[in-house]
Motif scaffolding. Structure first.
Motif, mmCIF file in Angstrom:
data_model
loop_
_atom_site.group_PDB
_atom_site.id
_atom_site.type_symbol
_atom_site.label_atom_id
_atom_site.label_comp_id
_atom_site.label_asym_id
_atom_site.label_seq_id
_atom_site.Cartn_x
_atom_site.Cartn_y
_atom_site.Cartn_z
ATOM 1 N N VAL A 7 8.976 -12.428 -15.501
ATOM 2 C CA VAL A 7 9.865 -12.383 -14.337
ATOM 3 C C VAL A 7 8.980 -12.354 -13.100
ATOM 4 C CG1 VAL A 7 11.453 -10.932 -13.034
ATOM 5 C CG2 VAL A 7 11.842 -11.325 -15.471
ATOM 6 N N LEU A 8 9.178 -13.316 -12.216
ATOM 7 C CA LEU A 8 8.364 -13.463 -11.015
ATOM 8 C C LEU A 8 9.192 -13.160 -9.763
ATOM 9 C CD1 LEU A 8 5.922 -14.477 -9.287
ATOM 10 C CD2 LEU A 8 6.847 -16.803 -9.587
ATOM 11 N N ALA A 9 8.730 -12.217 -8.959
ATOM 12 C CA ALA A 9 9.336 -11.980 -7.647
ATOM 13 C C ALA A 9 9.062 -13.213 -6.795
ATOM 14 C CB ALA A 9 8.724 -10.739 -7.013
ATOM 15 N N PHE A 10 10.121 -13.896 -6.382
ATOM 16 C CA PHE A 10 9.968 -15.220 -5.772
ATOM 17 C C PHE A 10 10.702 -15.291 -4.441
ATOM 18 C CE2 PHE A 10 11.156 -19.718 -5.209
ATOM 19 C CZ PHE A 10 9.931 -20.344 -5.415
ATOM 20 N N SER A 11 9.968 -15.655 -3.385
ATOM 21 C CA SER A 11 10.580 -15.807 -2.058
ATOM 22 C C SER A 11 10.633 -17.259 -1.615
ATOM 23 C CB SER A 11 9.773 -15.007 -1.028
ATOM 24 O OG SER A 11 8.470 -15.554 -0.882
ATOM 25 N N GLY A 12 9.898 -18.129 -2.318
ATOM 26 C CA GLY A 12 9.829 -19.530 -1.921
ATOM 27 C C GLY A 12 8.678 -19.827 -0.988
ATOM 28 N N GLY A 13 7.921 -18.788 -0.599
ATOM 29 C CA GLY A 13 6.774 -18.978 0.268
ATOM 30 C C GLY A 13 5.558 -19.468 -0.495
ATOM 31 N N LEU A 14 4.455 -19.581 0.212
ATOM 32 C CA LEU A 14 3.232 -20.143 -0.362
ATOM 33 C C LEU A 14 2.752 -19.338 -1.577
ATOM 34 C CD1 LEU A 14 0.793 -22.077 -0.234
ATOM 35 C CD2 LEU A 14 -0.243 -20.521 1.430
ATOM 36 N N THR A 32 12.295 -16.784 -12.181
ATOM 37 C CA THR A 32 12.129 -16.300 -10.808
ATOM 38 C C THR A 32 13.337 -15.475 -10.385
ATOM 39 O OG1 THR A 32 12.998 -18.413 -9.984
ATOM 40 C CG2 THR A 32 10.605 -18.162 -10.085
ATOM 41 N N VAL A 33 13.069 -14.510 -9.522
ATOM 42 C CA VAL A 33 14.134 -13.661 -8.999
ATOM 43 C C VAL A 33 13.843 -13.351 -7.536
ATOM 44 C CG1 VAL A 33 12.970 -11.567 -9.816
ATOM 45 C CG2 VAL A 33 15.413 -11.499 -9.314
ATOM 46 N N ILE A 34 14.868 -13.443 -6.709
ATOM 47 C CA ILE A 34 14.754 -13.093 -5.298
ATOM 48 C C ILE A 34 15.723 -11.949 -5.022
ATOM 49 C CG2 ILE A 34 16.475 -14.795 -4.531
ATOM 50 C CD1 ILE A 34 14.759 -15.174 -1.996
ATOM 51 N N SER A 54 13.346 -26.800 -8.903
ATOM 52 C CA SER A 54 12.615 -28.077 -8.813
ATOM 53 C C SER A 54 11.165 -27.918 -9.267
ATOM 54 C CB SER A 54 12.658 -28.615 -7.378
ATOM 55 O OG SER A 54 11.814 -27.865 -6.519
ATOM 56 N N TYR A 55 10.674 -26.691 -9.262
ATOM 57 C CA TYR A 55 9.312 -26.423 -9.718
ATOM 58 C C TYR A 55 9.246 -26.257 -11.231
ATOM 59 C CZ TYR A 55 8.329 -25.414 -4.767
ATOM 60 O OH TYR A 55 8.195 -25.499 -3.407
ATOM 61 N N GLY A 56 10.389 -26.370 -11.891
ATOM 62 C CA GLY A 56 10.404 -26.330 -13.346
ATOM 63 C C GLY A 56 10.480 -24.950 -13.958
ATOM 64 N N VAL A 57 10.943 -23.943 -13.176
ATOM 65 C CA VAL A 57 11.068 -22.601 -13.763
ATOM 66 C C VAL A 57 12.245 -22.600 -14.736
ATOM 67 C CG1 VAL A 57 10.104 -21.552 -11.698
ATOM 68 C CG2 VAL A 57 12.599 -21.668 -11.959
ATOM 69 N N ASP A 58 12.266 -21.623 -15.624
ATOM 70 C CA ASP A 58 13.296 -21.589 -16.667
ATOM 71 C C ASP A 58 14.631 -21.052 -16.175
ATOM 72 O OD1 ASP A 58 11.803 -22.240 -19.404
ATOM 73 O OD2 ASP A 58 10.454 -21.081 -18.131
ATOM 74 N N SER A 59 14.603 -20.177 -15.160
ATOM 75 C CA SER A 59 15.843 -19.691 -14.566
ATOM 76 C C SER A 59 15.522 -19.069 -13.213
ATOM 77 C CB SER A 59 16.529 -18.649 -15.465
ATOM 78 O OG SER A 59 15.832 -17.414 -15.444
ATOM 79 N N HIS A 60 16.569 -18.920 -12.414
ATOM 80 C CA HIS A 60 16.408 -18.278 -11.106
ATOM 81 C C HIS A 60 17.604 -17.366 -10.881
ATOM 82 C CE1 HIS A 60 15.169 -17.743 -6.909
ATOM 83 N NE2 HIS A 60 16.459 -17.804 -6.625
ATOM 84 N N LYS A 61 17.346 -16.182 -10.317
ATOM 85 C CA LYS A 61 18.402 -15.201 -10.093
ATOM 86 C C LYS A 61 18.263 -14.589 -8.707
ATOM 87 C CE LYS A 61 21.668 -12.272 -11.628
ATOM 88 N NZ LYS A 61 22.996 -12.706 -12.122
ATOM 89 N N CYS A 62 19.412 -14.433 -8.013
ATOM 90 C CA CYS A 62 19.435 -13.718 -6.739
ATOM 91 C C CYS A 62 20.092 -12.362 -6.972
ATOM 92 C CB CYS A 62 20.203 -14.499 -5.678
ATOM 93 S SG CYS A 62 20.417 -13.559 -4.137
ATOM 94 N N LEU A 63 19.421 -11.296 -6.554
ATOM 95 C CA LEU A 63 19.952 -9.943 -6.674
ATOM 96 C C LEU A 63 20.299 -9.437 -5.274
ATOM 97 C CD1 LEU A 63 17.295 -8.527 -9.167
ATOM 98 C CD2 LEU A 63 19.546 -9.472 -9.720
#
Length: 394
Positions: A7-14, A32-34, A54-63
């Motif tokens: 699980v990666l804390a993801f903001s979309g930044g660099l 990824t999770v934001i 679009s980066y090919g992650v397996d799932s994305h979640k917004c909390l």
């Protein structure tokens, strides 16, 4: 590490974009999770999800944690008038604990083998995230690619270019973190001790001239209305911030001692927080006793320091919160504030609990509750200790 879930804390930044590709290269299933603590619009959250997928992650979640962030933390910062080093309203450091808590609980719920974040090895966030993760999910290993590999921003950009990610990272010149309680701004200038941030570095630009007045309504220490209009406290913060940021109010640069022992400098804009804290403090000076204010300041400073340093889960924080809340039962009234470009002025307050309305006397004018002889006797006794000391030691 292949075929394992991270699980990666993801903001979309660099930094977090680099982490997403790096973790994929390690053969991990990347989820990824934001966490939204008031810093993202619906459109921004949708764009972040689209980018992650679009980066090919397996799932994305917004909390969504904005309301929880206010109820469990921000209102206590308001109760305590907390400003780190009399300057910084803990704009980012306050929200990190709630982002980390939400991510840790999510990682446990999906059975993650690893949990990752994009912090560097030279800041406070690495400690804040690691502390919460180690407490909430101690069996999940933490991965920090930027920190572990000691990467520069240019190295991250070059690596992403090899992955076909050729987005312009010009905005990466400034690291911007936006939340309900303000926006931090870091860049080349904040790495020095003498340079200020340029106007263009701040997300909110000055749009208004002249001045106008806004009235803040407080009930038991919480902001519950603006100009007579009843509002949810979170909505009131958003509305006031949108209003006051157009004047460029709330900009400053904070210099502090980091958790890891070095000095750090960061710019910020926090229009609503600085107005709310000053207004709340002014109201308190009218309705609280001298000793209530004194001990509030002591404990609030500790509360802010511990929160800033990632110690939100220490039980002493709950103890201090009980004290802070108990001081707010009479902090009800209206505060009038004048807004102008780059500044604001607290004009005054009205409150049924205003101790200045006492019939005992008016400062410097009239004493109704005591006589001059009373003061002479009081002063004589008050002077006894110093008289004795000076008579022996002079």
């Amino acid at each position: 590490m292949s075929d394992k879930k991270v699980v990666l804390a993801f903001s979309g930044g660099l930094d977090t974009t680099y982490c997403a590709f790096y973790l994929k290269d390690k053969g991990l299933d990347v989820h990824t999770v934001i966490v939204n603590t008031g810093g993202f619009s619906k459109k921004e959250l949708e764009e972040t999800e689209k980018r992650a997928m679009s980066y090919g992650v397996d799932s994305h979640k917004c909390l969504e944690e904005t309301s929880s962030f206010y109820e469990k933390c921000l209102k206590y910062l308001i109760y305590g008038n907390v400003l780190k080093n009399n300057t910084y309203p803990l704009s980012v450091s306050a929200e990190r604990a709630f982002q980390a808590l939400a991510i840790a609980k999510y990682a446990k719920s999906v059975g993650a083998d690893y949990i990752a974040h994009g912090s560097t090895g030279a800041g406070n966030d690495q400690v804040r995230f690691d502390l919460i993760f180690q407490i909430i999910c101690p069996d999940i290993e933490i991965i920090t690619p930027i920190r572990d590999n000691k990467l520069s921003r240019q190295e991250e950009i070059d690596y992403l270019a090899t992955k076909g990610v050729n987005i312009s990272w010009e905005k990466a010149k400034y690291s911007i973190n936006k939340g309900l309680w303000g926006t931090s701004v870091g860049g080349d200038e904040t790495l020095t001790s003498h340079l200020g941030l340029p106007e263009s570095a701040f997300p909110s630009q000055v749009e208004k001239e002249g001045s106008e007045v806004v009235e803040l309504q407080f009930e038991k220490g919480e902001l519950v209305g603006l100009n007579g209009n009843k509002l949810d406290s979170v909505d009131a913060i958003f509305k006031l911030n949108d209003w006051a940021s157009k004047y460029g109010i709330g900009r400053d640069v904070h210099v502090g001692d980091t958790i890891i022992g070095i000095k750090g400098r960061v710019g910020f804009e926090a229009a609503a927080p600085v107005i709310i804290l000053k207004s709340h403090h002014t109201l308190e000076k009218h309705v609280l006793t001298k000793w209530q204010q004194h001990w509030k300041e002591q404990l609030a400073n500790w509360y802010g320091m511990l929160l800033h340093e990632g110690q939100f889960l220490d039980p002493v924080m709950r103890d201090i919160e009980v004290f802070l809340e108990s001081t707010q039962k009479n902090v009800t009234g209206t505060v009038t504030v004048k807004l102008a470009p780059y500044r604001f002025e607290v004009v005054g307050i009205t409150s049924d609990k205003d101790l200045m309305k006492s019939e005992f006397g008016q400062y410097g004018e009239m004493n109704n509750g005591w006589s001059g002889e009373d003061v002479k006797g009081f002063t004589k006794i008050l002077a006894n200790q110093s008289k004795i000391y000076n008579s022996i030691n002079s």
